[in-house]
Design a protein around this motif. Structure first.
Motif, PDB file in Angstrom:
ATOM      1  N   ALA A 472       0.802  -1.222   0.000  1.00  0.00           N
ATOM      2  CA  ALA A 472       0.000   0.000   0.000  1.00  0.00           C
ATOM      3  C   ALA A 472       0.836   1.274   0.000  1.00  0.00           C
ATOM      4  O   ALA A 472       0.301   2.353  -0.265  1.00  0.00           O
ATOM      5  CB  ALA A 472      -0.933   0.016   1.212  1.00  0.00           C
ATOM      6  N   MET A 473       2.128   1.194   0.284  1.00  0.00           N
ATOM      7  CA  MET A 473       2.907   2.418   0.460  1.00  0.00           C
ATOM      8  C   MET A 473       4.279   2.275  -0.184  1.00  0.00           C
ATOM      9  O   MET A 473       4.904   1.223  -0.115  1.00  0.00           O
ATOM     10  CB  MET A 473       3.080   2.726   1.956  1.00  0.00           C
ATOM     11  N   GLY A 521       9.351  11.678  -2.185  1.00  0.00           N
ATOM     12  CA  GLY A 521       7.916  11.550  -2.356  1.00  0.00           C
ATOM     13  C   GLY A 521       7.365  10.360  -1.602  1.00  0.00           C
ATOM     14  O   GLY A 521       8.080   9.391  -1.314  1.00  0.00           O
ATOM     15  N   LEU A 522       6.097  10.426  -1.263  1.00  0.00           N
ATOM     16  CA  LEU A 522       5.392   9.355  -0.570  1.00  0.00           C
ATOM     17  C   LEU A 522       4.071   9.105  -1.275  1.00  0.00           C
ATOM     18  O   LEU A 522       3.329  10.051  -1.597  1.00  0.00           O
ATOM     19  CB  LEU A 522       5.118   9.746   0.891  1.00  0.00           C
ATOM     20  N   HIS A 523       3.779   7.836  -1.533  1.00  0.00           N
ATOM     21  CA  HIS A 523       2.485   7.448  -2.096  1.00  0.00           C
ATOM     22  C   HIS A 523       1.902   6.325  -1.235  1.00  0.00           C
ATOM     23  O   HIS A 523       2.586   5.350  -0.930  1.00  0.00           O
ATOM     24  CB  HIS A 523       2.629   6.965  -3.539  1.00  0.00           C
ATOM     25  N   LEU A 531      -3.174   8.751  -1.605  1.00  0.00           N
ATOM     26  CA  LEU A 531      -2.472   9.941  -1.160  1.00  0.00           C
ATOM     27  C   LEU A 531      -1.081   9.989  -1.780  1.00  0.00           C
ATOM     28  O   LEU A 531      -0.368   8.988  -1.797  1.00  0.00           O
ATOM     29  CB  LEU A 531      -2.335   9.946   0.373  1.00  0.00           C
ATOM     30  N   GLY A 532      -0.724  11.171  -2.286  1.00  0.00           N
ATOM     31  CA  GLY A 532       0.612  11.386  -2.824  1.00  0.00           C
ATOM     32  C   GLY A 532       1.148  12.739  -2.378  1.00  0.00           C
ATOM     33  O   GLY A 532       0.444  13.742  -2.458  1.00  0.00           O
ATOM     34  N   VAL A 533       2.378  12.755  -1.871  1.00  0.00           N
ATOM     35  CA  VAL A 533       3.009  13.987  -1.404  1.00  0.00           C
ATOM     36  C   VAL A 533       4.449  13.981  -1.894  1.00  0.00           C
ATOM     37  O   VAL A 533       5.121  12.939  -1.869  1.00  0.00           O
ATOM     38  CB  VAL A 533       2.993  14.099   0.137  1.00  0.00           C
ATOM     39  N   SER A 534       4.944  15.137  -2.344  1.00  0.00           N
ATOM     40  CA  SER A 534       6.347  15.236  -2.742  1.00  0.00           C
ATOM     41  C   SER A 534       6.879  16.615  -2.394  1.00  0.00           C
ATOM     42  O   SER A 534       6.139  17.603  -2.397  1.00  0.00           O
ATOM     43  CB  SER A 534       6.517  14.970  -4.241  1.00  0.00           C
ATOM     44  N   ALA A 535       8.148  16.667  -2.074  1.00  0.00           N
ATOM     45  CA  ALA A 535       8.841  17.921  -1.789  1.00  0.00           C
ATOM     46  C   ALA A 535      10.173  17.885  -2.525  1.00  0.00           C
ATOM     47  O   ALA A 535      10.807  16.838  -2.634  1.00  0.00           O
ATOM     48  CB  ALA A 535       9.061  18.092  -0.286  1.00  0.00           C
ATOM     49  N   TYR A 536      10.588  19.049  -3.025  1.00  0.00           N
ATOM     50  CA  TYR A 536      11.793  19.085  -3.845  1.00  0.00           C
ATOM     51  C   TYR A 536      12.524  20.403  -3.644  1.00  0.00           C
ATOM     52  O   TYR A 536      11.953  21.414  -3.208  1.00  0.00           O
ATOM     53  CB  TYR A 536      11.438  18.912  -5.328  1.00  0.00           C
ATOM     54  N   THR A 537      13.795  20.390  -3.955  1.00  0.00           N
ATOM     55  CA  THR A 537      14.613  21.595  -3.963  1.00  0.00           C
ATOM     56  C   THR A 537      15.547  21.517  -5.161  1.00  0.00           C
ATOM     57  O   THR A 537      16.065  20.444  -5.495  1.00  0.00           O
ATOM     58  CB  THR A 537      15.412  21.760  -2.654  1.00  0.00           C
ATOM     59  N   VAL A 538      15.730  22.650  -5.828  1.00  0.00           N
ATOM     60  CA  VAL A 538      16.608  22.725  -6.998  1.00  0.00           C
ATOM     61  C   VAL A 538      17.564  23.891  -6.784  1.00  0.00           C
ATOM     62  O   VAL A 538      17.126  25.031  -6.606  1.00  0.00           O
ATOM     63  CB  VAL A 538      15.822  22.926  -8.307  1.00  0.00           C
ATOM     64  N   ARG A 539      18.838  23.617  -6.806  1.00  0.00           N
ATOM     65  CA  ARG A 539      19.871  24.639  -6.661  1.00  0.00           C
ATOM     66  C   ARG A 539      20.519  24.868  -8.032  1.00  0.00           C
ATOM     67  O   ARG A 539      21.078  23.947  -8.616  1.00  0.00           O
ATOM     68  CB  ARG A 539      20.918  24.188  -5.645  1.00  0.00           C
ATOM     69  N   TYR A 540      20.400  26.089  -8.540  1.00  0.00           N
ATOM     70  CA  TYR A 540      20.949  26.427  -9.844  1.00  0.00           C
ATOM     71  C   TYR A 540      22.263  27.178  -9.694  1.00  0.00           C
ATOM     72  O   TYR A 540      22.362  28.129  -8.925  1.00  0.00           O
ATOM     73  CB  TYR A 540      19.984  27.322 -10.627  1.00  0.00           C
ATOM     74  N   ASP A 541      23.256  26.745 -10.442  1.00  0.00           N
ATOM     75  CA  ASP A 541      24.478  27.518 -10.633  1.00  0.00           C
ATOM     76  C   ASP A 541      24.381  28.193 -12.002  1.00  0.00           C
ATOM     77  O   ASP A 541      24.087  27.533 -13.008  1.00  0.00           O
ATOM     78  CB  ASP A 541      25.713  26.621 -10.592  1.00  0.00           C
ATOM     79  N   ASP A 542      24.601  29.518 -12.040  1.00  0.00           N
ATOM     80  CA  ASP A 542      24.559  30.282 -13.292  1.00  0.00           C
ATOM     81  C   ASP A 542      23.187  30.213 -13.965  1.00  0.00           C
ATOM     82  O   ASP A 542      23.081  30.016 -15.177  1.00  0.00           O
ATOM     83  CB  ASP A 542      25.645  29.790 -14.263  1.00  0.00           C
ATOM     84  N   PHE A 543      22.148  30.395 -13.171  1.00  0.00           N
ATOM     85  CA  PHE A 543      20.779  30.418 -13.678  1.00  0.00           C
ATOM     86  C   PHE A 543      20.608  31.594 -14.643  1.00  0.00           C
ATOM     87  O   PHE A 543      20.994  32.733 -14.340  1.00  0.00           O
ATOM     88  CB  PHE A 543      19.806  30.552 -12.510  1.00  0.00           C
TER      89      PHE A 543
END
Length: 742
Positions: A472-473, A521-523, A531-543
């Motif tokens: 289930a998970m 993420g969790l499903h 239920l679905g949950v996700s968290a993210y971070t993106v670090r850009y160099d020279d954006f």
């Protein structure tokens, strides 16, 4: 050759074909009888378990449910309810996905805050071949009404599709070149619809068939759409903008957005030979559209009808776009050490002309070619995987008032490998890609002493993991290092961009930008809850971004040249953080019907991560004249036009031949704004859908539907749009029509 206002395909053959399809399909459905089929049979015809739909954007077979990286899929009745005039609006209610907006004819997908050149739009795995990334008023040349399914890859998709997919990819699967025989000699679908908010008239027909031998398969589709200027709750210009300009609106101008009509024709033919081990097929398609650009219209306009030649003097700025595309595709199984091989090639000729009244303003020409080879190898040491080779080039020319980008040529060659392996409850995916890109500009079109030829190399690495804790998970983890080379617009722009009303200055010294992403993420699902949950971070160099500048000569004021704001393409470190959640509660399934409640929410923040302001010297080049400016550039703060946070809900019901839904999405106030950017108020959009479906014999079906949008008739202005203060979203509207499946 520039297109004229009269250069549209004749509409009569398409309309006759649609009428004939409906005329033949309706009697078959009506004659079916008398007793209706079971509820299960009826639901099975259009209800699609989106988690079990195979995702075609990746060479390794997989469904949306078991892939290790985040993906959303629209298909079946969910796609029917979501279909809109633009691709961005069609996918804009998926978690983490919104739409840019430049009137009803233009809407590119925004994925987790990324848009433009960072989100690749694909036609079944190949680029769309348009110039929608060059300017925010250029439409995507893909018709969502003709799609079988639409897939949204969230997070960097550079591993599969290269530099232009660093923020994600949207893959539209239309089946225009058949890959397998149909189950019956002839099958298809057709739809006729009308709308109240813009006097819409749309007709669509799709046919697929196979010869008696089963060796030859064909595809045909056609679509025609006409709309008039759409209704709005109040005035086109926002109260804030009117106050800044010191204007008092004329009450007679309320209730309609001038110059927002559009007309679209699209069609395709495909033919394939089907063998025991594979297929080979060819296809030819066209996309032709004409749409007004709101915010640039004269006061007089046509209130309800489609664009006609007689209205040209009052039509303001109008874009006429034409694309012709030829494709070759093939697939073969059991090829030596490879389980399968697939090849795709597309050659696209694109032209669009921007008219100011009857006068030609700017002509854009783009010729592109793209090829892709995917080789799925047999298991090696427990790894299932695929090699891929991708090549593309394009020739771009712009002539006229809006030619702020010089003539350019570009090429891209990429090589990648992607593999996956099961390790007990763990599923691991690894991948790597290397690209070589070349961007060249016509030297005589550039300001003196600017470089005209840049070469780049970009590498992408990816790792993702799915951990099945129990049936289930599951948890998912992903890390990526993706790179994107600057585009021709970012390198070589220098002039007035009429669509945004700003002078854009490129920087030919821009370097490759690098994104480092981490996501968890969790499903979880049970008989009653998903239920679905996700968290993210993106670090850009020279954006790479388009920056607003402060004048050093007059501190505290925005830098202008000839009355237009000057923006500079530049680079800085940046960070994006976001979160998405979606839950579906199966409330009941009894004599009253099946009741489901879906809720979702998403949020993203995009900020520069620099150390402070710096001084810049730049030159604005206008033909024979060059203006020098000293300016100050901010090194930190919020990025502009970041999509606001949202929360939404939807109640769905189905019983027998009926299904219905009522939903609302609250767009929160966006007050995390960039320098010289205004805040945007929040708004709520309420929509509803009602359909009656009847199955007949032999797979025939008939469906009548009514869709309602913005039922509260609320003034809504998208923060992601350059036209926020000039063009609100449409007011209350209803669309109704009939669909047949045969």
């Amino acid at each position: 050759m520039p297109m004229t206002p009269r250069s549209f395909p004749a509409r009569l053959p398409i309309c006759l074909a649609l009428a004939a399809a409906l005329a033949t399909a309706l009697p078959m459905t009506a004659a079916a009888g008398a007793p209706a089929e079971s509820t299960a049979d009826q639901d099975a015809h259009r209800t699609v378990d989106l988690g079990s739909v195979e995702v075609r954007a990746t060479p390794l077979p997989g469904t949306a449910e078991d892939l290790t990286r985040p993906v959303e899929v629209l298909a079946g009745e969910k796609l029917d309810e979501a279909k809109a005039n633009s691709l961005g609006e069609t996918v804009g209610k998926l978690p983490g996905v919104q739409s840019s907006y430049f009137g009803p004819g233009v809407g590119r997908p925004i994925v987790r805050g990324f848009d433009g050149a960072r989100v690749q739009v694909l036609s079944d795995g190949l680029g769309s071949g348009d110039v929608s990334t060059v300017s925010v008023d250029h439409a995507v040349t893909i018709e969502p009404f003709l799609a079988n399914q639409i897939e949204v890859l969230k997070g960097p998709a550079t591993l599969l599709y290269g530099s232009g997919a660093i923020g994600g990819a949207v893959n539209v699967v239309d089946g225009r070149i058949p890959e397998q025989a149909t189950t019956t000699p002839l099958e298809g679908r057709a739809e006729l619809r009308a709308g109240t908010v813009n006097n819409e008239r749309t007709g669509m027909l799709r046919l697929d068939g196979t010869s008696a031998s089963g060796k030859l398969a064909f595809h045909f589709d056609a679509l025609h759409r006409e709309t008039g200027d759409y209704d709005i709750p109040g005035f086109a210009e926002s109260a804030e903008h009117l106050a800044e300009e010191g204007e008092t609106p004329d009450p007679s101008e309320a209730g309609v957005l001038p110059n927002s009509a559009l007309r679209t024709d699209s069609g395709a033919l495909g033919l394939s030979w089907i063998g025991e081990r594979g297929f080979v097929g060819v296809g030819y398609s066209l996309f032709n559209t004409r749409y007004g650009v709101p915010g640039h219209a004269h006061e007089e306009h046509d209130h309800g009808g489609p664009i006609d030649d007689a209205d040209e003097e009052e039509a303001g700025v109008t874009i006429v776009m034409d694309q012709r595309r030829s494709e070759l595709r093939g697939g073969l199984s059991d090829v030596g050490p490879f389980a399968s091989a697939r090849f795709k090639f597309a050659a696209t000729d694109y032209t669009h002309t921007e008219f100011e009244g009857r006068e030609v303003g700017t002509v854009f020409d783009n010729s592109s070619r793209e090829a892709r080879l995917e080789l799925v190898h047999r298991p090696w040491g427990g790894w299932n995987g695929a090699f891929g080779l991708q090549w593309s080039d394009r020739d771009f020319v712009a002539i006229g008032d809006e030619a702020f980008v010089p003539a350019t040529q570009g090429s891209d060659t990429g090589l990648f490998w992607i593999g996956e392996r099961d390790l007990g409850p763990l599923k691991l995916e690894l991948g790597a890609r290397h690209d070589r890109l070349d961007v060249r500009a016509t030297p005589e079109a550039l300001a003196p002493q600017r470089r005209n030829d840049r070469k780049f190399e970009a590498q992408s690495l990816s790792a993702s993991l799915r951990w099945n804790l129990n049936e289930a998970m599951h948890l998912s983890f992903g890390i990526d290092r993706a790179q994107r080379a600057p585009t021709a617009e970012e390198l070589f722009s220098n002039g007035l961009h009429v669509a945004t009303g700003r002078i854009e200055v490129g920087d030919d010294a821009l370097a490759v930008e690098t994104a480092n992403r981490a996501e968890i993420g969790l499903h979880w699902h049970s008989d009653r809850i998903e239920l679905g949950v996700s968290a993210y971070t993106v670090r850009y160099d020279d954006f790479i971004y388009l920056a607003s500048l402060e004048s050093r000569r007059t501190p505290g004021t925005v830098l202008t040249d000839g009355g237009s704001e000057v923006n500079l393409w530049t680079q800085n470190d940046a960070r994006f953080n976001g979160m998405e959640a979606e839950a579906t509660l199966h409330l009941a399934d009894n004599d009253s019907g099946a009741w489901d409640l879906r809720v979702f929410g998403d949020i993203v923040r995009g900020k520069l991560d620099g150390t402070g302001s710096r001084d810049v010297a730049l030159r604005v080049f206008h033909g024979d004249h060059t203006h020098s400016h000293d300016a100050r550039l901010a090194g930190n703060g919020n990025l502009p036009r970041i999509a606001p946070a949202r929360i939404g809900g939807e109640l769905r019901w189905a019983a027998g031949p009926w299904r219905a839904s009522l939903g609302a999405v609250r767009y929160l106030r966006q007050d995390d704004v960039a320098a010289n950017e205004h805040e945007s108020p929040g708004y709520t959009l309420v929509d509803a859908h009602l359909a009656w479906h009847r199955d007949g014999d032999g797979g025939n079906a008939f469906e009548v539907f009514v869709d309602g949008s913005n039922l509260l008739d609320e003034e809504a202005r998208a923060h992601t749009s350059f036209l926020r203060d000039l063009a609100p979203l449409p007011g209350r509207g209803f669309a109704f029509g009939v669909r047949t499946f045969f």
